[in-house]
Motif scaffolding. Structure first.
Motif, short mmCIF file in Angstrom:
data_model
loop_
_atom_site.label_atom_id
_atom_site.label_comp_id
_atom_site.label_asym_id
_atom_site.label_seq_id
_atom_site.Cartn_x
_atom_site.Cartn_y
_atom_site.Cartn_z
N SER A 1 -28.53 -29.08 -9.91
CA SER A 1 -29.19 -27.80 -10.16
C SER A 1 -30.10 -27.47 -8.99
N ASN B 1 -31.14 -24.05 -6.13
CA ASN B 1 -30.66 -22.82 -5.52
C ASN B 1 -29.45 -23.15 -4.63
N LYS C 1 -25.98 -23.16 -2.76
CA LYS C 1 -24.98 -22.30 -2.13
C LYS C 1 -23.60 -22.95 -2.23
N HIS D 1 -28.22 -25.51 0.17
CA HIS D 1 -28.93 -24.63 -0.76
C HIS D 1 -29.71 -23.56 0.00
N TRP D 2 -30.04 -22.52 -0.74
CA TRP D 2 -30.70 -21.37 -0.15
C TRP D 2 -32.19 -21.64 0.04
N THR E 1 -30.37 -21.25 5.04
CA THR E 1 -29.91 -22.32 4.15
C THR E 1 -30.31 -23.67 4.74
#
Length: 123
Positions: free
Chosen positions: A25, A27, A29, A101-102, A107
């Motif tokens: 889990s 953010n 990408k 992830h962002w 990223t």
């Protein structure tokens, strides 16, 4: 940031089965690789099974034919079905993922580990 949460460990008799789950889990990408490692007392951490980049799978020789790795890309979850368990499979099993992830801007790609779940095979 990314979190990996494992579940499904426990105590099982030789010859039994367990199914481990690991949900990523955050953010996210993309998940570039994801799989399972294990570490027995006094031993180094070793690869059990993993999806590598390009969606191919890699298994340790000791688990081929007994363990199966699968995944749900929608849920960002990987599973490890463990059958015909042996006492030598006893270890802490760790989920590992290479995740992009962002950030607020851009990223970041990093390697992440779960907290580990204990699997004990004993009569």
């Amino acid at each position: 940031q990314v979190q990996l949460v494992e579940s499904g460990g426990g105590l099982v008799q030789p010859g039994g089965s367990l199914r481990l789950s690991c949900a990523a889990s955050g953010n996210i990408k993309s998940i570039n690789a994801m799989g399972w490692y294990r570490q027995a007392p006094g031993k180094q951490r070793e690869l059990v099974a993993a999806f590598t980049s390009g969606s191919s799978t890699n298994y340790a020789d000791s688990v081929k034919g007994r363990f199966t790795i699968s995944r749900d890309n929608v849920k960002n979850t990987v599973y490890l079905q463990m059958n015909s368990l042996k006492p030598e499979d006893t270890a802490v099993y760790y989920c590992n993922a290479e995740v992009t992830h962002w950030l607020i801007r851009g990223t970041y790609s990093g390697d992440y580990w779960g907290q580990g779940t204990q699997v004990t095979v004993s009569s």
